[in-house]
Design an enzyme around this catalytic site. Structure first.
Site, mmCIF file in Angstrom:
data_model
loop_
_atom_site.group_PDB
_atom_site.id
_atom_site.type_symbol
_atom_site.label_atom_id
_atom_site.label_comp_id
_atom_site.label_asym_id
_atom_site.label_seq_id
_atom_site.Cartn_x
_atom_site.Cartn_y
_atom_site.Cartn_z
ATOM 1 N N SER A 15 0.841 -1.200 0.000
ATOM 2 C CA SER A 15 0.000 0.000 0.000
ATOM 3 C C SER A 15 0.873 1.246 0.000
ATOM 4 C CB SER A 15 -0.926 0.015 1.231
ATOM 5 O OG SER A 15 -0.164 0.096 2.424
ATOM 6 N N ASP A 57 7.623 -9.336 8.696
ATOM 7 C CA ASP A 57 7.768 -8.358 9.771
ATOM 8 C C ASP A 57 9.200 -7.864 9.692
ATOM 9 O OD1 ASP A 57 8.163 -6.938 12.095
ATOM 10 O OD2 ASP A 57 7.538 -8.534 13.452
ATOM 11 N N VAL A 58 9.401 -6.640 9.233
ATOM 12 C CA VAL A 58 10.753 -6.163 8.949
ATOM 13 C C VAL A 58 11.627 -6.068 10.197
ATOM 14 C CG1 VAL A 58 10.079 -4.918 6.864
ATOM 15 C CG2 VAL A 58 10.019 -3.733 9.086
ATOM 16 N N CYS A 84 10.195 0.819 2.363
ATOM 17 C CA CYS A 84 9.062 1.729 2.542
ATOM 18 C C CYS A 84 8.228 1.392 3.778
ATOM 19 C CB CYS A 84 8.147 1.710 1.320
ATOM 20 S SG CYS A 84 8.880 2.390 -0.178
ATOM 21 N N SER A 146 11.949 10.956 6.419
ATOM 22 C CA SER A 146 10.850 11.926 6.445
ATOM 23 C C SER A 146 11.440 13.300 6.708
ATOM 24 C CB SER A 146 9.854 11.575 7.559
ATOM 25 O OG SER A 146 8.965 12.652 7.820
ATOM 26 N N TYR A 159 8.689 9.319 16.112
ATOM 27 C CA TYR A 159 8.755 9.231 14.648
ATOM 28 C C TYR A 159 9.979 9.961 14.116
ATOM 29 C CZ TYR A 159 7.128 9.498 9.799
ATOM 30 O OH TYR A 159 7.024 9.405 8.427
ATOM 31 N N LYS A 163 13.216 8.361 12.083
ATOM 32 C CA LYS A 163 13.564 8.791 10.732
ATOM 33 C C LYS A 163 14.926 9.487 10.701
ATOM 34 C CE LYS A 163 9.839 7.262 8.747
ATOM 35 N NZ LYS A 163 9.883 6.153 7.769
ATOM 36 N N PHE A 192 2.527 13.498 1.967
ATOM 37 C CA PHE A 192 2.134 12.682 0.824
ATOM 38 C C PHE A 192 0.738 12.097 1.022
ATOM 39 C CE2 PHE A 192 6.245 13.184 -0.803
ATOM 40 C CZ PHE A 192 6.304 12.620 -2.067
ATOM 41 N N THR A 194 -1.239 9.259 1.283
ATOM 42 C CA THR A 194 -1.090 7.846 1.622
ATOM 43 C C THR A 194 -2.356 7.385 2.336
ATOM 44 O OG1 THR A 194 -0.117 8.364 3.777
ATOM 45 C CG2 THR A 194 1.407 8.165 1.897
#
Length: 253
Positions: A15, A57-58, A84, A146, A159, A163, A192, A194
């Protein structure tokens, strides 16, 4: 690196920005491998693009290794990795109810930063066995940061930290991987369109778009995907984080 015929893995590819990248690169002739927790959406997109899907699951070493093995057996080992996958959260460090739960901070760091590092190290280990091209290049790794890495707003501590870590990781990784012919880059997108943004009312989305100097609109997955394409194709671009934000500079809140 030429994209046509290359095998490109995309985390968070079911997505949002990841799906936009998958569609764009598949249209250019790449074999796309989609890694995501959303199995239904990932399988549907992979099938539509003639690619492959692996649930991943990264932030888990075991899950990532199994997913990479699955894709390698299906479409071949990676020539490029596009990171991503990521999550966001909104919480003050000290709010009305007290300090931010440490578990909330830990989760964002684990998925965004540790997840990026985990996939980078595992993919690079596989890429080093690739046959080099005329420039000696064996692979490309592109991660997603970001603008919050530079102008984190109030409530974005976790966050922004995650990033910012991705930005700081880019150059030392590029320097280390130079000896094996793997370039490392990062994109720092602004606002963006999303699935997360789509949860906001339309009038708020339009207001956010107007706040961007030029073009005065939200970024589109296609904008992000075109920069990914340029990064893959330009062999002299390495060790850099590129802002993709329409000249936006975030305010404190």
């Amino acid at each position: 690196m030429n994209i046509e015929g290359r095998t490109i893995y995309i985390t968070g590819g079911a997505s949002g920005l990841g799906a936009g990248v998958a569609r764009h690169l598949a249209a250019l002739g790449a074999k796309v491998g989609i890694l995501d927790l959303n199995q239904d959406a990932g399988e549907a997109l992979a099938s539509a693009l003639g690619g492959a899907f692996a649930r991943c699951d990264v932030a888990s070493e075991e899950s990532a290794i199994a997913a990479l093995d699955q894709l390698a057996a299906t479409i071949g080992g990676p020539n490029a990795l596009i990171n991503c996958a990521g999550i966001g959260t909104a919480a003050r460090i000290v709010g009305k109810d007290g300090p931010m739960p440490l578990s909330a901070f830990d989760k964002v760091i684990r998925v965004n930063l540790i997840g990026t590092f985990n996939m980078m190290r595992l993919a690079a280990a596989r890429m080093q066995a690739n046959e080099p091209n005329s420039d000696g290049e064996r692979g490309v790794i592109i991660s997603t940061a970001s603008v919050a890495a530079y102008e984190g707003q109030i409530g974005q501590a976790a966050y922004a930290a995650s990033k910012g870590g991705i930005v700081a990781l880019t150059l030392p990784a590029a320097r280390e991987f130079a000896r094996i012919g793997i370039r490392v880059l990062t994109i720092a997108p602004g606002l963006f369109k999303t699935p997360l943004m789509d949860e906001l009312p339309e009038e708020i989305q339009e207001s956010l778009g107007r706040s961007i100097p030029f073009p005065s609109r939200l970024g589109l997955p296609e904008d992000f995907a075109r920069l990914v394409q340029s990064m893959i194709e330009n062999p002299y671009l390495n060790g850099e984080t590129v802002r993709l934000d329409g000249a936006l500079r975030m305010q404190p809140k």
